[in-house]
Design a protein around this motif. Structure first.
Motif, PDB file in Angstrom:
ATOM      1  N   LEU A  89       0.815  -1.206   0.000  1.00 16.79           N
ATOM      2  CA  LEU A  89       0.000   0.000   0.000  1.00 16.79           C
ATOM      3  C   LEU A  89       0.857   1.267   0.000  1.00 16.79           C
ATOM      4  O   LEU A  89       0.372   2.341  -0.352  1.00 16.79           O
ATOM      5  CB  LEU A  89      -0.926  -0.018   1.221  1.00 16.79           C
ATOM      6  CG  LEU A  89      -2.206   0.784   1.151  1.00 16.79           C
ATOM      7  CD1 LEU A  89      -3.043   0.339  -0.032  1.00 16.79           C
ATOM      8  CD2 LEU A  89      -2.979   0.611   2.441  1.00 16.79           C
ATOM      9  N   SER A  90       2.118   1.134   0.352  1.00 17.57           N
ATOM     10  CA  SER A  90       2.997   2.309   0.338  1.00 17.57           C
ATOM     11  C   SER A  90       3.216   2.841  -1.072  1.00 17.57           C
ATOM     12  O   SER A  90       3.441   4.043  -1.248  1.00 17.57           O
ATOM     13  CB  SER A  90       4.339   1.979   0.985  1.00 17.57           C
ATOM     14  OG  SER A  90       5.088   1.105   0.167  1.00 17.57           O
ATOM     15  N   TYR A  91       3.129   1.985  -2.079  1.00 15.11           N
ATOM     16  CA  TYR A  91       3.336   2.434  -3.451  1.00 15.11           C
ATOM     17  C   TYR A  91       2.250   3.395  -3.922  1.00 15.11           C
ATOM     18  O   TYR A  91       2.565   4.518  -4.343  1.00 15.11           O
ATOM     19  CB  TYR A  91       3.464   1.236  -4.397  1.00 15.11           C
ATOM     20  CG  TYR A  91       4.748   0.488  -4.199  1.00 15.11           C
ATOM     21  CD1 TYR A  91       5.909   0.899  -4.821  1.00 15.11           C
ATOM     22  CD2 TYR A  91       4.806  -0.625  -3.373  1.00 15.11           C
ATOM     23  CE1 TYR A  91       7.106   0.231  -4.625  1.00 15.11           C
ATOM     24  CE2 TYR A  91       5.987  -1.305  -3.175  1.00 15.11           C
ATOM     25  CZ  TYR A  91       7.137  -0.876  -3.801  1.00 15.11           C
ATOM     26  OH  TYR A  91       8.303  -1.543  -3.603  1.00 15.11           O
ATOM     27  N   PRO A  92       0.970   3.023  -3.898  1.00 17.05           N
ATOM     28  CA  PRO A  92      -0.028   3.987  -4.362  1.00 17.05           C
ATOM     29  C   PRO A  92      -0.131   5.229  -3.493  1.00 17.05           C
ATOM     30  O   PRO A  92      -0.415   6.320  -3.994  1.00 17.05           O
ATOM     31  CB  PRO A  92      -1.339   3.201  -4.355  1.00 17.05           C
ATOM     32  CG  PRO A  92      -1.109   2.028  -3.506  1.00 17.05           C
ATOM     33  CD  PRO A  92       0.350   1.745  -3.568  1.00 17.05           C
ATOM     34  N   ILE A  93       0.135   5.095  -2.208  1.00 18.77           N
ATOM     35  CA  ILE A  93       0.074   6.271  -1.337  1.00 18.77           C
ATOM     36  C   ILE A  93       1.201   7.238  -1.672  1.00 18.77           C
ATOM     37  O   ILE A  93       0.983   8.450  -1.779  1.00 18.77           O
ATOM     38  CB  ILE A  93       0.089   5.848   0.146  1.00 18.77           C
ATOM     39  CG1 ILE A  93      -1.244   5.193   0.484  1.00 18.77           C
ATOM     40  CG2 ILE A  93       0.382   7.036   1.058  1.00 18.77           C
ATOM     41  CD1 ILE A  93      -1.317   4.596   1.840  1.00 18.77           C
ATOM     42  N   SER A  94       2.395   6.731  -1.873  1.00 14.75           N
ATOM     43  CA  SER A  94       3.510   7.622  -2.223  1.00 14.75           C
ATOM     44  C   SER A  94       3.299   8.255  -3.591  1.00 14.75           C
ATOM     45  O   SER A  94       3.603   9.431  -3.792  1.00 14.75           O
ATOM     46  CB  SER A  94       4.837   6.867  -2.177  1.00 14.75           C
ATOM     47  OG  SER A  94       4.885   5.865  -3.166  1.00 14.75           O
TER      48      SER A  94
END
Length: 104
Positions: free
Chosen positions: A74-79
């Protein structure tokens, strides 16, 4: 595994992938447009700092609270979403300051 559970998990990952892909590609388009206007350093620095900074912060906060693979992914789409929002801000700033060269 039950069929319903597998399909929900697949749906969850597919939805996350669609959002992250949209954010990632729009970030590339905005930074490419700024490079075309002659501003290459601001989007490069912003992308590097926000993508790395948000992911490192995410690992130390959210992943520390809920250590699952999905939280890491989930860190990918949030970043990318944070990066796109900030890229839009600097894009609007630099577009307002563009001057059209006069031919003469």
């Amino acid at each position: 595994m039950k069929r319903g559970r597998l399909s929900y998990r697949t749906f969850k990952y597919t939805r996350t992938e669609a959002v992250s892909s949209w954010c990632h590609h729009n970030g590339k388009i905005i930074s490419g447009a700024m490079r075309g206007y002659g501003y290459s350093l601001p989007p490069a620095l912003l992308m590097m700092l926000t993508i790395c900074g948000v992911r490192i912060g995410w690992i130390y906060t959210a992943f520390a609270a809920v250590p699952t693979f999905f939280i890491i992914m989930l860190s990918y789409p949030i970043s990318w979403a944070v990066t796109v929002v900030l890229l839009l801000v600097i894009y609007r700033f630099y577009c307002r300051n563009l001057t059209v060269p006069r031919r003469g």
